[in-house]
Design an enzyme around this catalytic site. Structure first.
Site, mmCIF file in Angstrom:
data_model
loop_
_atom_site.group_PDB
_atom_site.id
_atom_site.type_symbol
_atom_site.label_atom_id
_atom_site.label_comp_id
_atom_site.label_asym_id
_atom_site.label_seq_id
_atom_site.Cartn_x
_atom_site.Cartn_y
_atom_site.Cartn_z
ATOM 1 N N LEU A 90 0.875 -1.168 0.000
ATOM 2 C CA LEU A 90 0.000 0.000 0.000
ATOM 3 C C LEU A 90 0.913 1.218 0.000
ATOM 4 O O LEU A 90 1.920 1.233 0.713
ATOM 5 C CB LEU A 90 -0.902 0.027 1.238
ATOM 6 C CG LEU A 90 -1.944 -1.088 1.367
ATOM 7 C CD1 LEU A 90 -2.660 -0.994 2.713
ATOM 8 C CD2 LEU A 90 -2.961 -1.018 0.231
ATOM 9 N N ASP A 91 0.570 2.250 -0.783
ATOM 10 C CA ASP A 91 1.465 3.401 -0.813
ATOM 11 C C ASP A 91 1.406 4.159 0.507
ATOM 12 O O ASP A 91 0.535 3.925 1.347
ATOM 13 C CB ASP A 91 1.184 4.303 -2.031
ATOM 14 C CG ASP A 91 -0.135 5.044 -1.947
ATOM 15 O OD1 ASP A 91 -0.381 5.712 -0.931
ATOM 16 O OD2 ASP A 91 -0.914 4.988 -2.921
ATOM 17 N N VAL A 92 2.337 5.059 0.690
ATOM 18 C CA VAL A 92 2.533 5.695 1.996
ATOM 19 C C VAL A 92 1.291 6.446 2.473
ATOM 20 O O VAL A 92 1.034 6.531 3.681
ATOM 21 C CB VAL A 92 3.770 6.628 1.947
ATOM 22 C CG1 VAL A 92 3.530 7.815 1.020
ATOM 23 C CG2 VAL A 92 4.179 7.081 3.342
ATOM 24 N N ASN A 93 0.488 6.978 1.549
ATOM 25 C CA ASN A 93 -0.696 7.748 1.923
ATOM 26 C C ASN A 93 -1.970 6.912 1.985
ATOM 27 O O ASN A 93 -3.056 7.463 2.172
ATOM 28 C CB ASN A 93 -0.893 8.910 0.938
ATOM 29 C CG ASN A 93 0.239 9.911 1.014
ATOM 30 O OD1 ASN A 93 0.694 10.255 2.102
ATOM 31 N ND2 ASN A 93 0.707 10.379 -0.133
#
Length: 291
Positions: A109-112
């Site tokens: 999952l991306d950081v945001n």
């Protein structure tokens, strides 16, 4: 009983079989002091010494290794990497420690993005769950900012062209909101980089919040705090294994007694609180991690 070397290493979590084949072909793997070749078979015994880039690694017989799976509630701001050179928090920081095995993330999952992230000790299970050919559903709750009309929803369902090829949501369901801030639940059957965000951006709509709420039929557990984890029971683990045509497990390390479950929940909450305090102190220590 001997097994292919790449299968043994994949099961131990050192990459997909294809990745390990490349490592073997590059001469980076040795077995009992000899450089391994693609196609080599090994029998896992107590005296077996396998090294990758000179580092001794731990492997176990298939029958000895219990497949374990964690459901982790990833908060926004954590990276899906084992180590960050800038010292930023990662999704591995709060996971329980293991002996003779390691946790492998099922996708990223991306950081945001926050929400459900699965981890397992079985590299073959992780690789099969991630592979696009398996078409395992991922469901996301998405808050979007922008005008959404029927034409845009049709495009998102039928498919739009992204820089890495065509993509589409399998399902789109309106779930609340008013005006230009609305929530939708969407599903995909693959895990390309930032795919949910890029699909919405392709029709001129920005994503302001993104939460993964389901992987296959495994939901984000109710009551699980952000940064908390819970271990899947035998039935849930075997559901995932059956989904990708792996043999079932016959045992689990999950405690069934209510008192032990309650104790574990309290330990998780304390770990989340302790890690949050440490992360807060790390960020305020003079290093700027927001760049």
């Amino acid at each position: 009983m001997s097994e292919k070397l790449q299968k043994v290493l994949a099961r131990a979590g050192h990459g997909s079989r294809r990745e390990i084949e490349s490592i073997i072909e590059a001469g980076r793997v040795s077995v009992d002091g000899k450089i391994a070749k693609l196609g080599d078979r090994v029998e896992v015994t107590p005296g077996l010494k396998i090294r990758i880039d000179g580092h001794l690694i731990s492997v176990r017989e298939s029958a000895e290794q219990i497949c374990r799976v964690l459901a982790y509630y990833k908060p926004e701001g954590e990276l899906c990497t084992r180590n960050d050179p800038e010292g930023r928090p990662t999704v591995f920081d709060r996971l329980p420690k293991l002996r003779g095995a390691r946790w492998i993330a099922v996708g990223r999952l991306d950081v945001n993005t926050c929400g459900l992230l699965l981890f397992t000790t079985d590299g073959e299970l992780a690789n099969r769950l991630m592979h696009p050919s398996r078409e395992v559903e991922r469901e996301y709750a998405v808050r979007v900012f922008g005008q959404v009309d029927d034409a845009k929803l049709r495009d998102l369902s039928r498919g739009v062209q992204l820089e890495d090829g065509p993509a589409a949501f399998k399902t789109i369901k309106f779930s609340g909101g008013e005006g230009i801030n609305q929530w939708y639940n969407v599903t995909l059957t693959e895990g390309r980089n930032r795919e949910v965000r890029r699909l919405w951006e392709a029709v001129g709509v920005q994503v302001s919040r993104l939460i993964r709420v389901r992987y296959g039929d495994i939901p984000l557990p109710k009551g699980l705090p952000r940064g908390g984890w819970t271990e899947l029971d035998l039935a849930q683990t075997n559901y995932l294994r059956e989904l990708v045509e792996l043999p079932p497990e016959t045992s689990s390390k999950v405690a069934v007694e209510k008192d032990r479950r309650r104790m574990k929940a309290n330990q998780i909450r304390r770990a989340v609180k302790r890690h949050s305090q440490v992360s807060g102190g790390r960020r305020s220590g003079g290093r700027n991690n927001n760049g």
